[in-house]
Scaffold this active site. Sequence first.
Site, PDB file in Angstrom:
ATOM      1  N   ARG B  13       0.837  -1.219   0.000  1.00  0.00           N
ATOM      2  CA  ARG B  13       0.000   0.000   0.000  1.00  0.00           C
ATOM      3  C   ARG B  13       0.866   1.260   0.000  1.00  0.00           C
ATOM      4  O   ARG B  13       0.473   2.286  -0.550  1.00  0.00           O
ATOM      5  CB  ARG B  13      -0.979  -0.005   1.177  1.00  0.00           C
ATOM      6  CG  ARG B  13      -0.300  -0.033   2.520  1.00  0.00           C
ATOM      7  CD  ARG B  13      -1.317  -0.107   3.650  1.00  0.00           C
ATOM      8  NE  ARG B  13      -0.660  -0.453   4.891  1.00  0.00           N
ATOM      9  CZ  ARG B  13      -1.044  -0.016   6.083  1.00  0.00           C
ATOM     10  NH1 ARG B  13      -2.076   0.791   6.202  1.00  0.00           N
ATOM     11  NH2 ARG B  13      -0.394  -0.379   7.162  1.00  0.00           N
ATOM     12  N   SER B  40      -4.739   4.787   5.915  1.00  0.00           N
ATOM     13  CA  SER B  40      -4.613   3.360   5.571  1.00  0.00           C
ATOM     14  C   SER B  40      -4.230   3.173   4.114  1.00  0.00           C
ATOM     15  O   SER B  40      -3.536   2.225   3.763  1.00  0.00           O
ATOM     16  CB  SER B  40      -5.931   2.633   5.835  1.00  0.00           C
ATOM     17  OG  SER B  40      -6.240   2.659   7.205  1.00  0.00           O
ATOM     18  N   GLU B  61     -19.037   4.747   0.602  1.00  0.00           N
ATOM     19  CA  GLU B  61     -18.294   4.193  -0.535  1.00  0.00           C
ATOM     20  C   GLU B  61     -19.085   4.247  -1.839  1.00  0.00           C
ATOM     21  O   GLU B  61     -18.511   4.459  -2.913  1.00  0.00           O
ATOM     22  CB  GLU B  61     -17.866   2.744  -0.243  1.00  0.00           C
ATOM     23  CG  GLU B  61     -16.835   2.587   0.863  1.00  0.00           C
ATOM     24  CD  GLU B  61     -17.440   2.576   2.262  1.00  0.00           C
ATOM     25  OE1 GLU B  61     -18.688   2.616   2.374  1.00  0.00           O
ATOM     26  OE2 GLU B  61     -16.687   2.522   3.252  1.00  0.00           O
ATOM     27  N   HIS B 112      -5.475  -3.595   1.647  1.00  0.00           N
ATOM     28  CA  HIS B 112      -5.838  -4.591   2.670  1.00  0.00           C
ATOM     29  C   HIS B 112      -6.537  -5.797   2.046  1.00  0.00           C
ATOM     30  O   HIS B 112      -7.486  -6.350   2.602  1.00  0.00           O
ATOM     31  CB  HIS B 112      -6.723  -3.955   3.741  1.00  0.00           C
ATOM     32  CG  HIS B 112      -6.033  -2.890   4.554  1.00  0.00           C
ATOM     33  ND1 HIS B 112      -5.443  -1.778   3.981  1.00  0.00           N
ATOM     34  CD2 HIS B 112      -5.844  -2.771   5.887  1.00  0.00           C
ATOM     35  CE1 HIS B 112      -4.920  -1.028   4.936  1.00  0.00           C
ATOM     36  NE2 HIS B 112      -5.145  -1.604   6.099  1.00  0.00           N
ATOM     37  N   ASP B 120      -8.112  -7.865  12.012  1.00  0.00           N
ATOM     38  CA  ASP B 120      -9.490  -7.365  11.881  1.00  0.00           C
ATOM     39  C   ASP B 120     -10.484  -8.494  11.594  1.00  0.00           C
ATOM     40  O   ASP B 120     -11.678  -8.365  11.859  1.00  0.00           O
ATOM     41  CB  ASP B 120      -9.597  -6.321  10.757  1.00  0.00           C
ATOM     42  CG  ASP B 120      -9.173  -4.933  11.207  1.00  0.00           C
ATOM     43  OD1 ASP B 120      -8.986  -4.739  12.431  1.00  0.00           O
ATOM     44  OD2 ASP B 120      -9.045  -4.039  10.343  1.00  0.00           O
TER      45      ASP B 120
END
Lengths: 280, 317
Positions: B13, B40, B61, B112, B120
């Site tokens: 990322r 993130s 989103e 992710h 998570d």
Amino acid sequence: MENIEKLKTIATQVRRDIVRMVNLAGSGHPGGSLSSADVLTALYFSVMDQAPERWRRDAEGQDAFILSAGHISPVYYSVLARRGYFPVSELATFRRFGARLQGHPEVKKGLPGVFQASGSLGQGLSVAAGIALGKKLSGDNHKVYCLCGDGESEEGQIWEAGMFAVHHSLGNLIAMTDWNGQQIDGPVASVAGEGDLEAKWKAWGWRVLVADGHDMEVVLKTFAEAKVSDGRPTMILWKTDMGRGISFMAGTHKWHGKVPSADQVAEALAELGETPLGDF
Amino acid sequence: MKKYIDTGKKDTRSGFGAGLLEAGRADERVVALTADLKGSLKMDEFAAEFPERFIQCGIAEANMIGAAAGLAISGKIPFAGSFAEFVTGRVYDQIRQEVAYGKTNVKIASSHAGITLGEDGATHQTMEDIALMRALPGMVVINPCDYNQTKAATIAAAKYDGPVYLRFGRPGVPNFTPADQVFEIGKALVFNEGSDVTIFATGHLVWEALGAAEALEAEGISAEVIDIATIKPLDEEAVIASVSKTGVAVVAEEHNMAGGLGEAISGLLALKCPKPLEFVNGGDQFGESGTPAVLMEAFGLNAAGIVSAVKRALKRK
């Protein structure tokens, strides 16, 4: 006044086109098309800064329009054709295999005037907001218009877009709701009870105008007011009747997606009356 | 076999963040959107340097994808980013209608991905995203193998005119490809030539595949390792050429079987070059909480898992 009479004539012809297109195709959505006929006629023939000869999908240097309620494609196609975006004769191809006039608008087949596909409800306002933000970033002062349905406003994404447009101060965005109170399964109040749209959009931070969406004089005046931005996005709630202009279709959800028979088409055309523009 | 050196673990990322910044400097049309995951997605530097071109969408989103489409229509090059699950499964219809259908120039920045976001758990993990994006006509699906390749792929995505799904991850993984590489969309990269078996891998499993090839070499097995950085369009010529030579292959990915790279290669080979195949993937499962290393081990997504698959494959040759 002359302009208003001209617009009324076009709107009548658009209504004739809608009824004939849906009958010819054997499917389609006449109810909401008829309720938006006056507003979209005004928008394309008087309000927007655009013209068929300089249309481009990126809307550079011109106003843009997104039809979020894509199922009312008959009114959209008729207005575009009558405005000169493509030949009026092409209206006869509505919903046919291979046609540019797909059941719901799209861009893949390159129909001039259409910026984005629509039909999966609740999404067009987000796209319009994105174009409005793009124009802001590029220093292009043109407006972006968007038409949603009141039933469509049950979709959560409409309200996400509402929040986004205020947060990013999209004063160049003029959204509209065709507030005809009807959706496929019945009156909006009985299907989902979405309540007071005016209060809701105000609470969202939008400038809200409520106006008769059939009185051409009022329509033009309301658009003129909407164009003068106060920095907030504007929502015009058009009070309309589903099926407007044809007595047996007016004011009921039953003609949302129903096809008139040949006899019913004849009855509708007789009521609307002929125009000098002529049928396709 | 060819030696690759891990120059130090880095998260892919961050490769995206570095690529976005460079693409943004090269082309002022590049804009970045996120749904409350700026940090993130490693968009901080881009946002600091180009505050007007960084568009915070909040936790919404669906609207982000539509707004990105609108920005693309108006001539911008938007990268819309969130966790892989939330920019695919959550907004599949928005991507289908607003991005893929009209070939709108939107880049879906998917961080992710897989199970290696770790603790998570399965709500935030996805091993279904490649399947969803592959199913969309015309969508380019890119899954780079390390930091440097992700950076290069991001720059390439910005230059490409059309919808791109760019997939990367959270944990640090070995960074071993050249820093100055130019990413070519649609090209498979042969990282090690071999003659007994082909290992097709994508994402950070490419490093695991190289480890597997080294272990196999010690046992006298010559493994060809191919990095499938672009899953769609698949480099059909490279896949067929290698399997025609080796006669058997393993496909490794951090994704479930359904709709993943394994099925993409199976479909191609069934038509053009039918040979035995074995798979290293998530099977048909959800993930769960754990450290990335523990999860990789538990799901067999590592060099040892690939070695076992190669041995199974060779028995069927």
